[in-house]
Each structure stands twice: as C-alpha cells, then as structure tokens.
Write an enzyme that holds these catalytic residues in place. Structure first.
Site, PDB file in Angstrom:
ATOM      1  CB  VAL A 107      -0.931  -0.027   1.375  1.00  0.00           C
ATOM      2  CG1 VAL A 107      -1.823   1.384   1.165  1.00  0.00           C
ATOM      3  CG2 VAL A 107      -1.613  -1.421   1.289  1.00  0.00           C
ATOM      4  CB  CYS A 108       1.681   3.852  -2.452  1.00  0.00           C
ATOM      5  SG  CYS A 108       2.661   5.207  -2.350  1.00  0.00           S
ATOM      6  CG  LEU A 109      -1.703   5.868   3.831  1.00  0.00           C
ATOM      7  CD1 LEU A 109      -2.655   6.933   2.860  1.00  0.00           C
ATOM      8  CD2 LEU A 109      -2.821   5.171   4.581  1.00  0.00           C
TER       9      LEU A 109
END
Lengths: 180, 84
Positions: A107-109
């Site tokens: 996840v790219c957060l």
C-alpha cells in the site's frame, strides 16, 4: 461447593492469562490504548483472530461511496515492538485494481512510510486507508497501469474497477469478486 | 491538657504542569511515567519544544534519535528545539 471451587479455579486461570509473568511491552501498552480509543467509520470493522494478541489484526473496509462502493477489502496489520516509533506493517489481502495498491498488496500511503510519526494512531491509518478508496491518487502510483487509466480516462477507470470487483480480467490479471 | 507530639507524617502531592494530560507518543499520563520507567517523577521528566509541545523526555529522545535527516516535533512537524 464443587461449583464454588471450580469458579475459584476459573478465576485463577483467568488471572494467569492476564498477567503472564512479564510486564506488557511498550508497544502492547500503546496498542491497547489505540484499540480502546478506536473510533471507526461505519464502513470499517476490525477483527482480532487471536483475542490475546492485539499486535496482529485485520481491518475490513467496505466503501459506501466513490469508485469502490460496494466492494469489501481486507487489510492485515502487524504491529512491531518498535511501535509507535515505527509504523505498523499494513498489507492489502484483497487483490484490487487501485493506483496506490500493487498486486502483491503493498500500500502506498504516506503515513505508513515517510510521514509516519509516533503521535499517529491505528485510527489515523484507518482513515488514511479509507481515503485511498475515496480519492485514488494517480501521482506516485504503485500500479502504474491503473494510474495511467485513471489519469487519461476516468470513465474507463470506473468501468475497470467495477469489472474487477465483479470478478474478471483487467489486461492479463484476474481479479476475484469482492462485492459484498 | 498538655499534648506532646511524638511523631508526625507529612503528605505531599505533586504533578507536572503541562498543557495536556497524556504524552502524545506513548499515550501514558504525564503524571505517570513512560513505559520504559517504573517510577514517575524526576527520573522520567517532561520536556517542552519551542513549538510548546510536551513529551516524556525518554519518548521524544527515542523519536529524535530515530530520525536521520530532520528532527521534527511529532505533533506539528516543526523543527524540534528544546525550550530554554
């Protein structure tokens, strides 16, 4: 009399579970507070497979608006002993067509990586993840194909998301059905 | 009547004067101590940044030491400078 005795025994057993000899670690103390103060939006629920282990749990997000409305997405949380100085490790367990989630579930957060700070809580991450489903961000993508479609043709992106959630191929990738 | 005081016991209370109840990092009460300490008080003091945010000294030092480039307040992301 027998009943009383067994009750006493039960109580003693319960106590040994609560105080397993060693003090709770800093990470355990902190996650306990995070969980107690958890204030989930109605689209989210958490699930503890082992009630005695607060460091491992799942978050289910069922968006009720946006591109992903009607879908159901599961995330695994692993909270390390470095918490809250290090963020929890979060992975998406549902294969999803999303610019900011790759096909391995990474996840790219920002707050899960470079922008993490120890005053953030599990609640902040829940809201961050929910926001990803409402506003997928085509800049800085993990799934480049999905990001390009979102940028060039929003209508097609919407159709692809619908198709993937119903269960179907986008390009060469088969997505399992994840509609509620 | 004549009273002779043979012994007496003094009781005192103390508390940190901070603008918040809990440390934002460990979430423990400021009047308690950080999770690595056992006894609250001078051995587990509070520190303030110039941004006015306050933490247990052990909590903020652990955070600052883990930051390679910029040392920022975990609340407001301003550069961390100790007050005074």
């Amino acid at each position: 009399m027998i009943k009383l005795f067994s009750l006493k025994q039960q109580k003693r057993d319960g106590e040994t579970v609560q105080h397993p000899g060693t003090r709770q670690s800093a990470a355990q103390l902190r996650i306990q507070k995070d969980i107690n103060e958890l204030n989930l939006p109605k689209t989210c629920q958490v699930d503890f497979p082992d009630q005695d282990d607060l460091l491992t749990f799942k978050l289910i997000i069922s968006p009720d608006e946006g591109f992903y409305r009607g879908g159901r997405f599961s995330f695994s949380f692993k909270v390390g002993q470095g918490y809250p100085h290090e963020p929890p490790k979060v992975k998406c367990e549902t294969l999803v067509y999303h610019p900011n989630i790759d096909l391995e579930g990474n996840v790219c957060l920002n707050i899960l990586r470079e922008d993490w700070k120890p005053v953030l809580t599990v609640n902040s991450i829940v809201y961050g993840l929910q926001y990803l489903f409402l506003e997928p961000n085509p800049e800085d993508p993990l799934n480049k194909e999905a990001a390009e479609v979102l940028q060039s043709n929003r209508r097609l992106f919407e159709q692809n998301v619908q198709k993937s959630m119903r269960g179907g191929y986008i390009g060469a990738i088969y997505f399992d059905r994840c509609l509620k | 009547m004549k009273v002779t005081v043979k012994s007496w016991t003094a009781v005192a209370t103390w508390r940190w004067v901070a603008n918040d109840d809990n440390c934002g990092i460990c979430r423990m009460a400021f009047d308690g101590c950080c999770p690595d300490c056992k006894i609250p008080g001078d051995d587990c003091p509070l520190v303030w940044g110039q941004c006015s945010h306050c933490f247990h000294i052990h909590c903020i030092m652990k955070w600052l030491n883990s930051q390679q480039v910029h040392q920022q307040c975990p609340m407001c992301r301003q550069e961390w400078k100790f007050k005074e």
